[in-house]
Design a protein around this motif. Sequence first.
Motif, PDB file in Angstrom:
ATOM      1  N   LYS A 227     -18.708 -12.419  -2.402  1.00  0.00           N
ATOM      2  CA  LYS A 227     -17.786 -13.346  -1.759  1.00  0.00           C
ATOM      3  C   LYS A 227     -18.414 -13.667  -0.407  1.00  0.00           C
ATOM      4  O   LYS A 227     -18.695 -12.762   0.385  1.00  0.00           O
TER       5      LYS A 227
ATOM      6  N   VAL B  48     -17.925 -15.680   3.098  1.00  0.00           N
ATOM      7  CA  VAL B  48     -16.907 -16.283   3.951  1.00  0.00           C
ATOM      8  C   VAL B  48     -17.634 -17.046   5.056  1.00  0.00           C
ATOM      9  O   VAL B  48     -18.369 -16.460   5.840  1.00  0.00           O
ATOM     10  N   THR B  49     -17.453 -18.369   5.055  1.00  0.00           N
ATOM     11  CA  THR B  49     -18.072 -19.214   6.080  1.00  0.00           C
ATOM     12  C   THR B  49     -16.964 -19.935   6.835  1.00  0.00           C
ATOM     13  O   THR B  49     -16.200 -20.695   6.244  1.00  0.00           O
TER      14      THR B  49
ATOM     15  N   ASN C 260     -13.665 -19.922   5.159  1.00  0.00           N
ATOM     16  CA  ASN C 260     -13.586 -20.420   3.785  1.00  0.00           C
ATOM     17  C   ASN C 260     -14.312 -19.469   2.849  1.00  0.00           C
ATOM     18  O   ASN C 260     -15.473 -19.127   3.079  1.00  0.00           O
ATOM     19  N   GLU C 261     -13.639 -19.039   1.773  1.00  0.00           N
ATOM     20  CA  GLU C 261     -14.219 -18.090   0.827  1.00  0.00           C
ATOM     21  C   GLU C 261     -14.851 -18.810  -0.362  1.00  0.00           C
ATOM     22  O   GLU C 261     -14.255 -19.729  -0.927  1.00  0.00           O
ATOM     23  N   THR C 262     -16.065 -18.364  -0.730  1.00  0.00           N
ATOM     24  CA  THR C 262     -16.765 -18.882  -1.894  1.00  0.00           C
ATOM     25  C   THR C 262     -17.255 -17.707  -2.712  1.00  0.00           C
ATOM     26  O   THR C 262     -17.897 -16.801  -2.169  1.00  0.00           O
ATOM     27  N   LEU C 263     -16.956 -17.696  -4.000  1.00  0.00           N
ATOM     28  CA  LEU C 263     -17.455 -16.653  -4.895  1.00  0.00           C
ATOM     29  C   LEU C 263     -18.804 -17.084  -5.438  1.00  0.00           C
ATOM     30  O   LEU C 263     -18.991 -18.237  -5.822  1.00  0.00           O
TER      31      LEU C 263
ATOM     32  N   GLN D 286     -20.135 -14.300   6.528  1.00  0.00           N
ATOM     33  CA  GLN D 286     -19.938 -12.901   6.175  1.00  0.00           C
ATOM     34  C   GLN D 286     -20.149 -12.802   4.662  1.00  0.00           C
ATOM     35  O   GLN D 286     -19.724 -13.687   3.914  1.00  0.00           O
TER      36      GLN D 286
END
Length: 115
Positions: free
Chosen positions: A61, A63-64, A67-70, A86
């Motif tokens: 995951k 986190v930018t 905003n979370e992206t898998l 992160q």
Amino acid sequence: MNKFIFNDYFRDPQKKIAKRMLFKSDNVIAFILNIAKGAILPGHTHLESTLFLQVIEGNAKVVTDGNETLLQVGELMQVDGQESMQVINIGEDVLRLLVTISPMGSEAFATDADI
């Protein structure tokens, strides 16, 4: 021409993260991030650089700026350096990422690390 074998840079982290450099020049660095199960690469930025993250093994995951992206094996993500980033290992095993940063930015980013 250089050839790299990813497995040569895979490490089971003794702590949370094992970073192993693949390549370094004035224009770009490339490395493998080995992130232990459940570990987190803390939020940080890379100023004026552009990053590419590719999952080689595991699930992440990212986190930018909140905003979370898998991400899973075979997926590639581009991150602008000014974005706070992160990375969280959400898989059951070590997360292995191929990371490129261009331009290199700080020399501190261009070394092996165990954190």
